[in-house]
Design a protein around this motif. Structure first.
Motif, mmCIF file in Angstrom:
data_model
loop_
_atom_site.group_PDB
_atom_site.id
_atom_site.type_symbol
_atom_site.label_atom_id
_atom_site.label_comp_id
_atom_site.label_asym_id
_atom_site.label_seq_id
_atom_site.Cartn_x
_atom_site.Cartn_y
_atom_site.Cartn_z
ATOM 1 N N UNK A 54 7.714 -26.794 9.125
ATOM 2 C CA UNK A 54 6.643 -26.143 8.685
ATOM 3 C C UNK A 54 5.625 -26.175 9.504
ATOM 4 N N UNK A 55 5.177 -26.010 10.616
ATOM 5 C CA UNK A 55 3.541 -26.266 10.843
ATOM 6 C C UNK A 55 2.721 -25.815 9.791
ATOM 7 N N UNK A 56 1.621 -27.157 10.261
ATOM 8 C CA UNK A 56 0.726 -26.875 8.813
ATOM 9 C C UNK A 56 -0.519 -27.429 10.219
ATOM 10 N N UNK A 57 -1.657 -27.344 9.620
ATOM 11 C CA UNK A 57 -3.374 -27.960 10.478
ATOM 12 C C UNK A 57 -3.887 -27.117 9.941
ATOM 13 N N UNK A 58 -4.727 -27.310 9.803
ATOM 14 C CA UNK A 58 -5.920 -26.285 9.592
ATOM 15 C C UNK A 58 -6.365 -25.313 9.507
ATOM 16 N N UNK A 59 -6.152 -24.020 7.856
ATOM 17 C CA UNK A 59 -5.745 -22.629 8.459
ATOM 18 C C UNK A 59 -7.103 -22.173 8.011
ATOM 19 N N UNK A 60 -8.049 -22.376 9.244
ATOM 20 C CA UNK A 60 -9.312 -21.466 9.260
ATOM 21 C C UNK A 60 -9.457 -19.838 8.607
ATOM 22 N N UNK A 61 -9.733 -20.969 6.452
ATOM 23 C CA UNK A 61 -9.810 -19.576 6.039
ATOM 24 C C UNK A 61 -10.933 -18.915 6.000
ATOM 25 N N UNK A 62 -10.897 -17.857 5.980
ATOM 26 C CA UNK A 62 -12.308 -17.209 4.900
ATOM 27 C C UNK A 62 -13.195 -17.749 4.578
ATOM 28 N N UNK A 63 -12.806 -17.985 3.247
ATOM 29 C CA UNK A 63 -14.159 -19.189 2.769
ATOM 30 C C UNK A 63 -13.462 -20.509 2.338
ATOM 31 N N UNK A 64 -13.736 -21.036 3.927
ATOM 32 C CA UNK A 64 -13.092 -22.664 3.017
ATOM 33 C C UNK A 64 -14.284 -23.838 2.883
ATOM 34 N N UNK A 65 -13.326 -24.288 2.136
ATOM 35 C CA UNK A 65 -14.093 -25.215 1.238
ATOM 36 C C UNK A 65 -15.346 -26.979 1.499
ATOM 37 N N UNK A 66 -14.329 -27.065 2.927
ATOM 38 C CA UNK A 66 -14.869 -28.213 3.536
ATOM 39 C C UNK A 66 -16.312 -27.749 4.152
ATOM 40 N N UNK A 67 -16.544 -26.177 4.951
ATOM 41 C CA UNK A 67 -18.179 -25.721 4.624
ATOM 42 C C UNK A 67 -18.776 -25.633 3.669
ATOM 43 N N UNK A 68 -18.634 -25.704 2.585
ATOM 44 C CA UNK A 68 -19.031 -25.610 1.682
ATOM 45 C C UNK A 68 -19.922 -26.952 0.621
ATOM 46 N N UNK A 69 -18.882 -28.163 1.533
ATOM 47 C CA UNK A 69 -19.218 -29.272 0.713
ATOM 48 C C UNK A 69 -19.923 -30.232 1.878
ATOM 49 N N UNK A 70 -19.873 -29.403 3.079
ATOM 50 C CA UNK A 70 -21.240 -30.292 4.034
ATOM 51 C C UNK A 70 -22.309 -30.164 3.849
ATOM 52 N N UNK A 71 -23.012 -31.948 3.810
ATOM 53 C CA UNK A 71 -24.206 -32.189 3.606
ATOM 54 C C UNK A 71 -24.995 -31.542 4.571
ATOM 55 N N UNK A 72 -25.086 -31.973 5.564
ATOM 56 C CA UNK A 72 -25.233 -32.081 7.250
ATOM 57 C C UNK A 72 -25.015 -29.782 7.838
ATOM 58 N N UNK A 73 -23.833 -29.643 7.020
ATOM 59 C CA UNK A 73 -24.057 -27.867 7.762
ATOM 60 C C UNK A 73 -23.209 -28.542 8.950
ATOM 61 N N UNK A 74 -22.721 -29.322 9.689
ATOM 62 C CA UNK A 74 -22.179 -29.677 10.751
ATOM 63 C C UNK A 74 -20.643 -28.665 10.805
ATOM 64 N N UNK A 75 -19.918 -28.384 9.348
ATOM 65 C CA UNK A 75 -19.008 -27.217 9.306
ATOM 66 C C UNK A 75 -19.185 -26.200 9.953
ATOM 67 N N UNK A 76 -18.911 -25.236 10.559
ATOM 68 C CA UNK A 76 -19.151 -23.926 10.573
ATOM 69 C C UNK A 76 -18.299 -22.257 10.589
ATOM 70 N N UNK A 82 -12.941 -18.874 13.943
ATOM 71 C CA UNK A 82 -13.035 -20.003 13.883
ATOM 72 C C UNK A 82 -13.454 -20.594 13.134
ATOM 73 N N UNK A 83 -12.852 -22.154 11.996
ATOM 74 C CA UNK A 83 -13.866 -23.164 11.332
ATOM 75 C C UNK A 83 -13.810 -24.311 12.266
ATOM 76 N N UNK A 84 -14.926 -24.799 12.466
ATOM 77 C CA UNK A 84 -15.652 -25.872 13.851
ATOM 78 C C UNK A 84 -16.616 -27.183 13.413
ATOM 79 N N UNK A 85 -16.516 -28.000 13.707
ATOM 80 C CA UNK A 85 -17.212 -28.715 13.293
ATOM 81 C C UNK A 85 -18.564 -29.093 14.811
ATOM 82 N N UNK A 86 -19.989 -29.428 13.894
ATOM 83 C CA UNK A 86 -20.134 -29.690 14.975
ATOM 84 C C UNK A 86 -20.687 -31.628 14.872
ATOM 85 N N UNK A 87 -19.545 -31.863 16.054
ATOM 86 C CA UNK A 87 -19.974 -33.605 15.444
ATOM 87 C C UNK A 87 -21.637 -33.821 15.863
ATOM 88 N N UNK A 88 -22.643 -33.678 16.163
ATOM 89 C CA UNK A 88 -23.921 -34.065 16.570
ATOM 90 C C UNK A 88 -24.263 -33.900 15.098
#
Length: 203
Positions: A54-76, A82-88
């Protein structure tokens, strides 16, 4: 609209880990980070036991939990799914890694290219965007398609536009029984797994 998605055909995956190696080579991830992994699982009960990869990895969710908890809005989340991370913007708090139910986020002290920030699979978004700018079609033209899909020796991975009924991903989902990981959580994963033909077409 366009909605990018990936499909893994569990009937075809042989567990060779070529997708893992290709991802690591393309994205220069450190030794302890695997954006694309392949789980080796046994299903069934003796004597009817099968081995499934079973290949796994980021699931690029419609409602990504990771985005909601990100305090710096780096995850969009982009309009194309596509769910991205702004490294800056990422401050390396790793809240996203804790929130992700797919264990798809990494923060590695050995990452020389992206030190002290969270990382994950991006569906090779740079390849997609560059390919689209050149008039190429992701999922069809290799230069515009995620590296893991290009590398798969058994054609178990497919990528394309879910909103295009003619795309390979749409056709695979339409013709086969499928599931998404932890769909009960309401995350709406953009990674689908197919495992058998539907209805009267089933073997």
């Amino acid at each position: 609209m366009t909605k990018w998605a990936m499909v893994a055909d569990l009937r075809r995956c042989v567990g060779c880990q070529t997708c893992t190696a290709s991802c690591k080579h393309t994205n220069a991830t450190p030794p302890d980070v695997q954006w694309r992994r392949v789980l080796d699982m046994e299903v069934g009960e003796y004597p009817d036991v099968q081995r499934v990869f079973v290949p796994v990895g980021c699931q690029h969710c419609e409602d990504p939990p990771c985005m909601h908890v990100c305090p710096s809005t780096a995850t969009k989340k982009r309009p194309d799914g596509i769910v991205t991370i702004d490294y800056d913007l990422c401050i390396g708090c790793a809240y996203c890694a804790v929130a992700c139910p797919y264990q798809a986020r990494y923060k590695s002290s050995e990452d020389t290219l992206r030190p002290d920030v969270a990382t994950k699979c991006t569906f090779c978004v740079e390849r997609i965007d560059d390919g689209l700018a050149k008039g190429l079609k992701p999922g069809v033209d290799p230069q515009a398609t995620p590296a893991c899909v290009n590398a798969c020796i058994s054609d178990a991975l497919a990528f394309g536009d879910l909103d295009d009924p003619a795309s390979k991903v749409s056709q695979l989902i339409a013709a086969n029984e499928h599931f998404r990981m932890h769909e009960e959580l309401g995350t709406g994963p953009g990674f689908f797994y197919v495992w058998d033909r539907k209805g009267e077409d089933a073997r």
